[in-house]
Scaffold this motif. Structure first.
Motif, mmCIF file in Angstrom:
data_model
loop_
_atom_site.group_PDB
_atom_site.id
_atom_site.type_symbol
_atom_site.label_atom_id
_atom_site.label_comp_id
_atom_site.label_asym_id
_atom_site.label_seq_id
_atom_site.Cartn_x
_atom_site.Cartn_y
_atom_site.Cartn_z
ATOM 1 N N ARG A 1 0.842 -1.193 0.000
ATOM 2 C CA ARG A 1 0.000 0.000 0.000
ATOM 3 C C ARG A 1 0.879 1.245 0.000
ATOM 4 O O ARG A 1 2.027 1.212 0.455
ATOM 5 N N ILE B 1 -5.110 6.092 1.038
ATOM 6 C CA ILE B 1 -4.333 4.870 1.138
ATOM 7 C C ILE B 1 -4.808 3.945 0.027
ATOM 8 O O ILE B 1 -5.992 3.934 -0.299
ATOM 9 N N GLY B 2 -3.884 3.190 -0.550
ATOM 10 C CA GLY B 2 -4.327 2.276 -1.595
ATOM 11 C C GLY B 2 -3.175 1.653 -2.340
ATOM 12 O O GLY B 2 -2.039 1.651 -1.870
ATOM 13 N N ALA B 3 -3.517 1.090 -3.479
ATOM 14 C CA ALA B 3 -2.512 0.487 -4.348
ATOM 15 C C ALA B 3 -1.544 1.573 -4.804
ATOM 16 O O ALA B 3 -1.922 2.742 -4.915
ATOM 17 N N LYS C 1 -6.183 4.418 -7.537
ATOM 18 C CA LYS C 1 -6.556 3.137 -6.911
ATOM 19 C C LYS C 1 -6.387 3.274 -5.396
ATOM 20 O O LYS C 1 -5.475 2.686 -4.784
ATOM 21 N N GLU C 2 -7.226 4.080 -4.787
ATOM 22 C CA GLU C 2 -7.040 4.449 -3.392
ATOM 23 C C GLU C 2 -8.347 4.989 -2.830
ATOM 24 O O GLU C 2 -9.250 5.342 -3.579
#
Lengths: 147, 147, 147, 147, 147, 147
Positions: free
Chosen positions: F97, F128-130, F135-136
């Motif tokens: 992440r 927060i995310g990939a 993508k979050e």
């Protein structure tokens, strides 16, 4: 290890829990100015373990129960010590375990600099295991916090 | 606490880590039949802490490195002790902390019954804190497992 | 931060929990199409906190209680928000704490792309501490999930 | 994967939990020398899940309940399997979940070397979810320990 | 257990990881409509384990990598499966372990009701242990999420 | 909720992180006596997130970097806020992440009683995310400690 004698009040708290306040003070006489409270608690209920330490610390004036910051400092030191006892689970009865613990709480000034102020150490030592006598092994935990 | 002298090899391991093998044996002479290994490790890398204990235990024949069950038993005792050191996070450098630790590993037969066989205790004692000298406090952890 | 206005429905949910739905909508009027449910819960029992949010969301048709995927999505959003409230312990009464919380649940389409579908945000804001009035401090948690 | 047939007693334990002992043995006949116990438990109380496995293992002589090291080995295998079931929370009712589980316990010698001795595997398979029938999904956990 | 055949796609995913897609389908032919992706990964780096599954799922069109909700659903299923593999630590190399895993990802409609939509299951099966061949035991994890 | 205005400096810290110091002070003018520091950090490395907050707090004299108790108090507030951001994992890059966060640190006297002294609040808000843009989703965390 580069820590000096003044700092090792966690070691002192641990010796108190492993033996008793008199023996610990015999081994580390320079800690006589530190306040010490001890007690015992056996339970499957972590809440009861926590409250036993809090009650002992308040009843013996080691912390001032009227001031929240003192309760807050002690609480987090207890929880950190309990993490050592439960080794990453922070559960006792919920995971079918029981504890029989001696605890010590030590308060004082472990650093030479006046600005560092007071700190608190909580140590648990005893047994953890199945709720059947003898089906248990030793356990230990130490928590330290600034007051 | 209702544990008898034979069981308290975790206390013995803790005294070894807090002081040294000679002092601990002076206080608890009945543990002279237990095998002891000690060492020191300072790191931001938990992996290095773990491997330092494993290497010391194998090099000193406290465990047989050829037998996986011995490595497995030691590994879980180390991790349990590390839970006490890190107090529920099991991380060091990843959360911007560094440790300076003395460790002890003790192996023997703490129970009276022959069927209980051998057990192992791992104790860490030292400091944890910011990666700056003096910005740290004491920490302690004990792990126990059957061999 | 490179997120655009459309995405910030977690901020909107947080403002609802910190203030109220009217104030939040005044500050972020572009969220008027998002469904909102709010409530309050005080307890030492995490189970009761979870079920209060679930009940409020079902009773107000924010989720369809007949469809398991909606319950599943909400449940994990609640648990993630509770992780913030309890800061890594996911326990309340078991570790001798009590909470007094306002919660908000917000459902809508925070992404421009139709394929991203509906998402849900849960926010808790309130106090956590000893089960004695005044012996507490603020706490906050936000969980987000796709529906 | 470089594991050979002898080692895969965890796979065997899993097939027993997913299907039944007869089907698993049909697929992996080389495990007929391994002792197997199975059972079912449904509860919101993790303590009850743990004690159901312990009771089944003792009642069927898979472990010797008189010897603490056997209880200790089984307990940690159960907890590891429960970590898979609860996926990082190690709580059931406290976080408003209920489980309906089939479990298997398998004991034997998975390694070719005699020194590796006996090991134990615990597998849980079933459902976890809201305490309402149908509001649940599957869950699985495997724990392995040396005896 | 009161789950019907339709729901047991987690069992199917587990059989795929334990054996292979052909064998699993032979045992559970009613799952032929479910999409399946499999792969292998060996690493001390959990990040690499996660990205191996994500890459396999995207490359084989099991999920649409352009849609964040699909990535989000898969990510949490992977993390839940990894909790089973690491049994409560969610670390591999940091705690001196290495894994050698086969994984399966299964996507489909496990519930009879159309509103329940698509779900995803991720299963890991393999070995975890010291970074030395043979010093390891089996490990397993299953994660399930709504798409 | 029975907390009075004086206590809600965590709400103030959150509003600072969600909007900016000027807007937050407009909404809660009674907090003008509280010291505030803000900053931004984007990383896959939790260590860098922690050190960004520590550096900002020291450089702006919000804490005295020479005094360990101030570093210790801030550190634990940061970690508690990070638990909310990571929702129970306390890992970022290790679990694939990345985070993009705005943070606020607020110091002051939230309790009416002089004995309660100074407290500190740390709030993170962001995504927060990939590790791929878009993508979050949002994330939030609040930590509070006594100085």
């Amino acid at each position: 290890m580069n820590q000096n004698q003044q700092q090792a009040f966690g070691k002192y708290a641990t010796l108190v829990a492993l033996t008793d306040a008199g023996t610990a003070l015999g081994l580390m006489p320079e800690y006589k100015s530190f306040k010490v409270v001890t007690g015992k608690v056996g339970s499957m209920d972590l809440k009861k373990v926590i409250s036993s330490v809090e009650t002992a610390a308040k009843r013996n004036q080691l912390i001032n129960g009227e001031v929240y910051r003192e309760t807050h400092a002690l609480y987090h030191a207890i929880i950190e010590a309990a993490e050592g006892v439960t080794r990453g689970k922070l559960s006792v009865g919920e995971v079918m375990r029981t504890v029989g613990l001696t605890f010590s709480v030590v308060r004082g000034r472990p650093y030479a600099e006046a600005d560092e102020g007071e700190w608190i150490a909580v140590c648990f030592y005893g047994t953890i295991g199945a709720p059947i006598k003898g089906k248990e092994h030793e356990t230990l935990g130490l928590g330290i916090n600034h007051m």
